[in-house]
Design a protein around this motif. Structure first.
Motif, PDB file in Angstrom:
ATOM      1  N   UNK A   1      37.871 -23.239   3.549  1.00  0.00           N
ATOM      2  CA  UNK A   1      38.629 -23.451   2.314  1.00  0.00           C
ATOM      3  C   UNK A   1      37.719 -24.023   1.231  1.00  0.00           C
ATOM      4  N   UNK A   2      37.985 -23.601  -0.005  1.00  0.00           N
ATOM      5  CA  UNK A   2      37.223 -24.153  -1.122  1.00  0.00           C
ATOM      6  C   UNK A   2      37.442 -25.673  -1.256  1.00  0.00           C
ATOM      7  N   UNK A   3      38.576 -26.150  -0.778  1.00  0.00           N
ATOM      8  CA  UNK A   3      38.857 -27.591  -0.837  1.00  0.00           C
ATOM      9  C   UNK A   3      37.786 -28.369  -0.069  1.00  0.00           C
ATOM     10  N   UNK A   4      37.454 -27.866   1.132  1.00  0.00           N
ATOM     11  CA  UNK A   4      36.465 -28.543   1.973  1.00  0.00           C
ATOM     12  C   UNK A   4      35.077 -28.420   1.346  1.00  0.00           C
ATOM     13  N   UNK A   5      34.756 -27.233   0.834  1.00  0.00           N
ATOM     14  CA  UNK A   5      33.424 -27.000   0.240  1.00  0.00           C
ATOM     15  C   UNK A   5      33.235 -27.871  -0.998  1.00  0.00           C
ATOM     16  N   UNK A   6      34.275 -27.944  -1.842  1.00  0.00           N
ATOM     17  CA  UNK A   6      34.185 -28.765  -3.062  1.00  0.00           C
ATOM     18  C   UNK A   6      34.027 -30.245  -2.724  1.00  0.00           C
TER      19      UNK A   6
ATOM     20  N   UNK B   1      49.493 -32.447 -12.283  1.00  0.00           N
ATOM     21  CA  UNK B   1      48.285 -31.841 -12.834  1.00  0.00           C
ATOM     22  C   UNK B   1      47.607 -30.985 -11.756  1.00  0.00           C
ATOM     23  N   UNK B   2      47.063 -29.857 -12.161  1.00  0.00           N
ATOM     24  CA  UNK B   2      46.295 -29.046 -11.210  1.00  0.00           C
ATOM     25  C   UNK B   2      44.816 -29.408 -11.341  1.00  0.00           C
ATOM     26  N   UNK B   3      44.182 -29.671 -10.219  1.00  0.00           N
ATOM     27  CA  UNK B   3      42.743 -29.991 -10.234  1.00  0.00           C
ATOM     28  C   UNK B   3      41.920 -28.734  -9.975  1.00  0.00           C
ATOM     29  N   UNK B   4      42.316 -27.928  -8.995  1.00  0.00           N
ATOM     30  CA  UNK B   4      41.508 -26.740  -8.661  1.00  0.00           C
ATOM     31  C   UNK B   4      42.347 -25.708  -7.922  1.00  0.00           C
ATOM     32  N   UNK B   5      42.036 -24.440  -8.161  1.00  0.00           N
ATOM     33  CA  UNK B   5      42.617 -23.349  -7.372  1.00  0.00           C
ATOM     34  C   UNK B   5      41.791 -23.225  -6.094  1.00  0.00           C
ATOM     35  N   UNK B   6      42.474 -23.064  -4.973  1.00  0.00           N
ATOM     36  CA  UNK B   6      41.796 -23.046  -3.670  1.00  0.00           C
ATOM     37  C   UNK B   6      42.073 -21.717  -2.970  1.00  0.00           C
ATOM     38  N   UNK B   7      41.088 -21.229  -2.255  1.00  0.00           N
ATOM     39  CA  UNK B   7      41.292 -20.074  -1.366  1.00  0.00           C
ATOM     40  C   UNK B   7      40.217 -20.150  -0.286  1.00  0.00           C
ATOM     41  N   UNK B   8      40.303 -19.233   0.665  1.00  0.00           N
ATOM     42  CA  UNK B   8      39.294 -19.229   1.737  1.00  0.00           C
ATOM     43  C   UNK B   8      38.076 -18.424   1.298  1.00  0.00           C
ATOM     44  N   UNK B   9      36.926 -18.929   1.661  1.00  0.00           N
ATOM     45  CA  UNK B   9      35.661 -18.340   1.220  1.00  0.00           C
ATOM     46  C   UNK B   9      34.818 -18.025   2.457  1.00  0.00           C
ATOM     47  N   UNK B  10      34.142 -16.884   2.411  1.00  0.00           N
ATOM     48  CA  UNK B  10      33.172 -16.593   3.470  1.00  0.00           C
ATOM     49  C   UNK B  10      31.911 -17.381   3.157  1.00  0.00           C
ATOM     50  N   UNK B  11      31.417 -18.138   4.125  1.00  0.00           N
ATOM     51  CA  UNK B  11      30.176 -18.887   3.922  1.00  0.00           C
ATOM     52  C   UNK B  11      29.120 -18.382   4.906  1.00  0.00           C
ATOM     53  N   UNK B  12      27.880 -18.467   4.492  1.00  0.00           N
ATOM     54  CA  UNK B  12      26.775 -17.977   5.338  1.00  0.00           C
ATOM     55  C   UNK B  12      25.657 -19.005   5.349  1.00  0.00           C
ATOM     56  N   UNK B  13      25.039 -19.144   6.514  1.00  0.00           N
ATOM     57  CA  UNK B  13      23.861 -20.004   6.628  1.00  0.00           C
ATOM     58  C   UNK B  13      22.697 -19.294   5.927  1.00  0.00           C
ATOM     59  N   UNK B  14      22.067 -19.917   4.918  1.00  0.00           N
ATOM     60  CA  UNK B  14      21.046 -19.224   4.140  1.00  0.00           C
ATOM     61  C   UNK B  14      19.865 -18.712   4.970  1.00  0.00           C
ATOM     62  N   UNK B  15      19.379 -19.501   5.922  1.00  0.00           N
ATOM     63  CA  UNK B  15      18.220 -19.055   6.717  1.00  0.00           C
ATOM     64  C   UNK B  15      18.607 -17.903   7.636  1.00  0.00           C
TER      65      UNK B  15
END
Ligand code: PRP
Length: 211
Positions: free
Chosen positions: A74-79, A173-187
């Motif tokens: 979730x973008x919530x966790x990433x943010x 108040x809305x702080x941020x729109x959230x959705x699920x994001x694919x994340x990848x390990x850069x290396x």
């Protein structure tokens, strides 16, 4: 556990079911992650993919440390935490928003107490408005805090709005729109590019075809 399978860290819970049609459109059989048992590692039938089933908050950690090539977070966790991860695709599922909420009509004191699972996001939000908030960390059932006087406000996720409504709270108040994001390990993205890139492309196409 040595394996050549590509590993995807997936969140257990609400988002799992929403992910299934998306994975299917991407040509990934979702049945291993939907199976109703307690195994934390699941494999695709052909053994080419492996899934770790994790608490949503832990997904980026497994990917950042390279135990999984990819993850769904979730973008919530990433943010909130800030990880060293690629974010190649917004999957468009698990949509909700991070909001400030409180009791309807309640006066807010100059230094409000704010209960939240997202202390950093909350702190940043109030600081940007020049408000010095006292942030109180809680793990869940956040909506209870303003009802019983632990806090004046909450910062929490809202999806349908039912939890706020059922507890007599309103969104302020809305702080941020959230959705699920694919994340990848850069290396690992670079190291296993020939396998990872096509998978990312399939997921990107699946998102586009679902719109
Ligand atoms: C989440 C969130 C809200 C609720 C919002 O909690 O923290 O409480 O869902 O959803 P709604 O707007 O559709 O009602 P979750 O159910 O994950 O449990 P928790 O309170 O234990 O964190």
């Amino acid at each position: 556990m040595p394996t050549n399978a590509l590993t995807i860290a997936v969140p257990k819970g609400r988002v799992t079911k929403a992910l299934a049609p998306l994975l299917e459109r991407a040509g990934i059989d979702p049945s291993p992650i939907l199976a109703d048992d307690r195994r934390l590692i699941r494999e695709s039938a052909d053994g080419s993919l492996r899934f770790f089933l994790l608490k949503p908050d832990d997904v980026p950690t497994y990917v950042e440390y390279g135990t999984a090539e990819l993850g769904i977070s979730g973008r919530d966790v990433l943010n909130e935490r800030g990880y060293d991860l690629y974010q190649p695709v917004d999957l468009g599922v698990g949509k909700c928003r991070l909001v400030v909420a409180g009791r309807a009509g309640q006066a807010i004191p100059p230094v409000p107490r704010v209960a939240t699972k997202y202390p950093k996001s909350a702190m940043q939000h109030f600081a940007a408005r020049g408000i010095q908030a006292e942030v109180i960390y809680v793990q869940g059932s956040v909506e209870l805090a303003p009802i019983v006087g632990l806090a004046d406000l909450i910062v929490d996720l809202v999806e349908s709005g039912a939890t706020l409504r059922d507890n007599g709270l309103v969104e302020l108040e809305t702080i941020a729109q959230i959705s699920s994001v694919l994340v990848a390990n850069p290396s690992l993205y670079k190291l296993r590019h020939d396998e990872v890139a096509p998978l990312i492309a399939k997921l990107r196409d699946a998102v586009a075809s679902g719109k």
